[in-house]
Design a protein around this motif. Sequence first.
Motif, PDB file in Angstrom:
ATOM      1  N   GLU A 306       0.822  -1.215   0.000  1.00 15.95           N
ATOM      2  CA  GLU A 306       0.000   0.000   0.000  1.00 15.95           C
ATOM      3  C   GLU A 306       0.851   1.257   0.000  1.00 15.95           C
ATOM      4  O   GLU A 306       0.414   2.319  -0.443  1.00 15.95           O
ATOM      5  CB  GLU A 306      -0.934  -0.016   1.220  1.00 15.95           C
ATOM      6  N   ASP A 307       2.095   1.144   0.479  1.00 17.39           N
ATOM      7  CA  ASP A 307       2.958   2.317   0.563  1.00 17.39           C
ATOM      8  C   ASP A 307       3.884   2.457  -0.648  1.00 17.39           C
ATOM      9  O   ASP A 307       4.752   3.318  -0.666  1.00 17.39           O
ATOM     10  CB  ASP A 307       3.801   2.251   1.850  1.00 17.39           C
ATOM     11  N   LEU A 308       3.706   1.620  -1.681  1.00 18.34           N
ATOM     12  CA  LEU A 308       4.411   1.823  -2.951  1.00 18.34           C
ATOM     13  C   LEU A 308       3.670   2.907  -3.729  1.00 18.34           C
ATOM     14  O   LEU A 308       2.486   2.758  -4.038  1.00 18.34           O
ATOM     15  CB  LEU A 308       4.421   0.532  -3.773  1.00 18.34           C
ATOM     16  N   LEU A 309       4.341   3.982  -4.043  1.00 19.88           N
ATOM     17  CA  LEU A 309       3.679   5.152  -4.621  1.00 19.88           C
ATOM     18  C   LEU A 309       3.784   5.170  -6.143  1.00 19.88           C
ATOM     19  O   LEU A 309       4.857   4.962  -6.710  1.00 19.88           O
ATOM     20  CB  LEU A 309       4.304   6.427  -4.041  1.00 19.88           C
ATOM     21  N   VAL A 310       2.661   5.437  -6.792  1.00 24.40           N
ATOM     22  CA  VAL A 310       2.617   5.520  -8.254  1.00 24.40           C
ATOM     23  C   VAL A 310       3.588   6.586  -8.766  1.00 24.40           C
ATOM     24  O   VAL A 310       4.289   6.392  -9.759  1.00 24.40           O
ATOM     25  CB  VAL A 310       1.179   5.829  -8.722  1.00 24.40           C
ATOM     26  N   GLU A 311       3.644   7.712  -8.072  1.00 18.04           N
ATOM     27  CA  GLU A 311       4.520   8.814  -8.506  1.00 18.04           C
ATOM     28  C   GLU A 311       5.984   8.390  -8.530  1.00 18.04           C
ATOM     29  O   GLU A 311       6.748   8.810  -9.412  1.00 18.04           O
ATOM     30  CB  GLU A 311       4.355  10.019  -7.562  1.00 18.04           C
ATOM     31  N   ASP A 312       6.388   7.541  -7.583  1.00 17.44           N
ATOM     32  CA  ASP A 312       7.767   7.076  -7.548  1.00 17.44           C
ATOM     33  C   ASP A 312       8.082   6.167  -8.739  1.00 17.44           C
ATOM     34  O   ASP A 312       9.192   6.187  -9.277  1.00 17.44           O
ATOM     35  CB  ASP A 312       8.042   6.321  -6.243  1.00 17.44           C
ATOM     36  N   VAL A 313       7.096   5.383  -9.157  1.00 22.18           N
ATOM     37  CA  VAL A 313       7.301   4.490 -10.305  1.00 22.18           C
ATOM     38  C   VAL A 313       7.422   5.308 -11.593  1.00 22.18           C
ATOM     39  O   VAL A 313       8.302   5.061 -12.418  1.00 22.18           O
ATOM     40  CB  VAL A 313       6.154   3.465 -10.411  1.00 22.18           C
ATOM     41  N   VAL A 314       6.552   6.289 -11.755  1.00 23.44           N
ATOM     42  CA  VAL A 314       6.614   7.158 -12.937  1.00 23.44           C
ATOM     43  C   VAL A 314       7.955   7.886 -12.992  1.00 23.44           C
ATOM     44  O   VAL A 314       8.599   7.974 -14.046  1.00 23.44           O
ATOM     45  CB  VAL A 314       5.455   8.175 -12.934  1.00 23.44           C
ATOM     46  N   ASP A 315       8.401   8.375 -11.855  1.00 20.59           N
ATOM     47  CA  ASP A 315       9.686   9.073 -11.781  1.00 20.59           C
ATOM     48  C   ASP A 315      10.833   8.143 -12.194  1.00 20.59           C
ATOM     49  O   ASP A 315      11.748   8.552 -12.925  1.00 20.59           O
ATOM     50  CB  ASP A 315       9.908   9.579 -10.352  1.00 20.59           C
ATOM     51  N   ALA A 316      10.780   6.884 -11.764  1.00 18.73           N
ATOM     52  CA  ALA A 316      11.824   5.916 -12.119  1.00 18.73           C
ATOM     53  C   ALA A 316      11.835   5.645 -13.622  1.00 18.73           C
ATOM     54  O   ALA A 316      12.904   5.570 -14.245  1.00 18.73           O
ATOM     55  CB  ALA A 316      11.618   4.615 -11.342  1.00 18.73           C
TER      56      ALA A 316
END
Length: 428
Positions: A306-316
């Motif tokens: 639940e604490d995996l953030l979509v924004e962090d994936v897009v940034d990667a």
Amino acid sequence: MGDVILTFPLAHELKKNISGSEIYYLCSNYTKELIEAHPDITGTINDNYRGTKSIKEYCKLLRKVRNMRFDAVFHCYNEIDYALMMFLALIPYRIGDSSKLAPKLFHNFKVNQDFRNFLNHETDINSNLLKALKIPRPEKAEFNLSEIKAALKSDISKLILTMKKKKTVIIHPGMINGNLPWENEKYRELIELLQKDYQVFLTGGKSEIANNKNISTGLQVIDLSGATSMLDLLQLLKEAHCIISVNTGPMHMAAALGTPVVLLSPTKWIKPNRWGPYGVSLIVEPSKICKTRCNPYNCKTRFCVEDLLVEDVVDAVQKIGELNKKSDIATIKKYMLKFSLNVLNLTTEDLSGACSGFTYFNSADIDSNFLYFIINNDINIIIKNNITFFDRLIRQIAATAIYYPPLFVNLKKTEKLEDKLFSYLQKD
């Protein structure tokens, strides 16, 4: 698929170092297509015993192996029933790990695969078996997957032409045991953000068709679930900008091909330094620390996912194109160490700077029994000024509960932890 791919460097070194050698894999039908297409591999033997555990199938397989008169067998998984089979098949060189008590009764060439060395990726652990034949393990493993030649089907050829017109991101939501699935709604949100700049493909096996349809419905995404063979997937991964995946077979295939990986790594259980991509990657982990003992097979909190953030994936995804695809393996391993190991500082010095990037605790964070704290937080490194008999005892007890029991180290204030670990573990 992933387990098989991580043995290919072992096969490649055998083929390269033993002139005229023929290499066969004992495997299931599922991975047969990929193995038989590999240029270093001569053929396969169907393992009909594994699925049935039938004595009849065991004896049939034993007879077949014995009749083929192999010179050597490499036991990557050290299972006692297969170790016995190769003993009964009278194979002269039976090579396996020296630490597994039951199967090593039937191995006559035993080597230490060094399972608990932080620097050893699963690929390295397999390749350590080369020591039995006095073949040195290469500094960087070669998978030789790019040399696989397969005729392209017309629909795959069309997709590859599409990929050349617009950067393509492949998302593989499927997962293996030991991980937890990300929510479908987060995958949908991710695709909505990516589809503006990338062509998004969704991949998966036949068992994942229904779930992936729930993700893709109404979005600008090409859903290939259940529609690609392993060799089709390999051709698509060669052309992709990157793949987004948890630890799974297509992720390992991409890394072996040199395609960058954005790895979703939610749990403390599946550690990138051991099972992560053997290549260029960016790892996305939860932004907060879960203080519950990790057991993905029976987890009731789902905090990490639940604490995996979509924004962090897009940034990667946006950053991964800037990475050097030819990064040396030492740099890659140091990067993965930071996302894998948890550090406890028991000195009076502030070492948060030296441990930058690692999950870091100090004595003030210990909120329970010391041993429980180590196990629940999966502590892998403990920094102390003096190491005692009690510390060694704690390590042995913790080894029954966590895969990497704590390594006790002395760390100077100015040293970086990953450099200290590299210098310490490479002494061997």
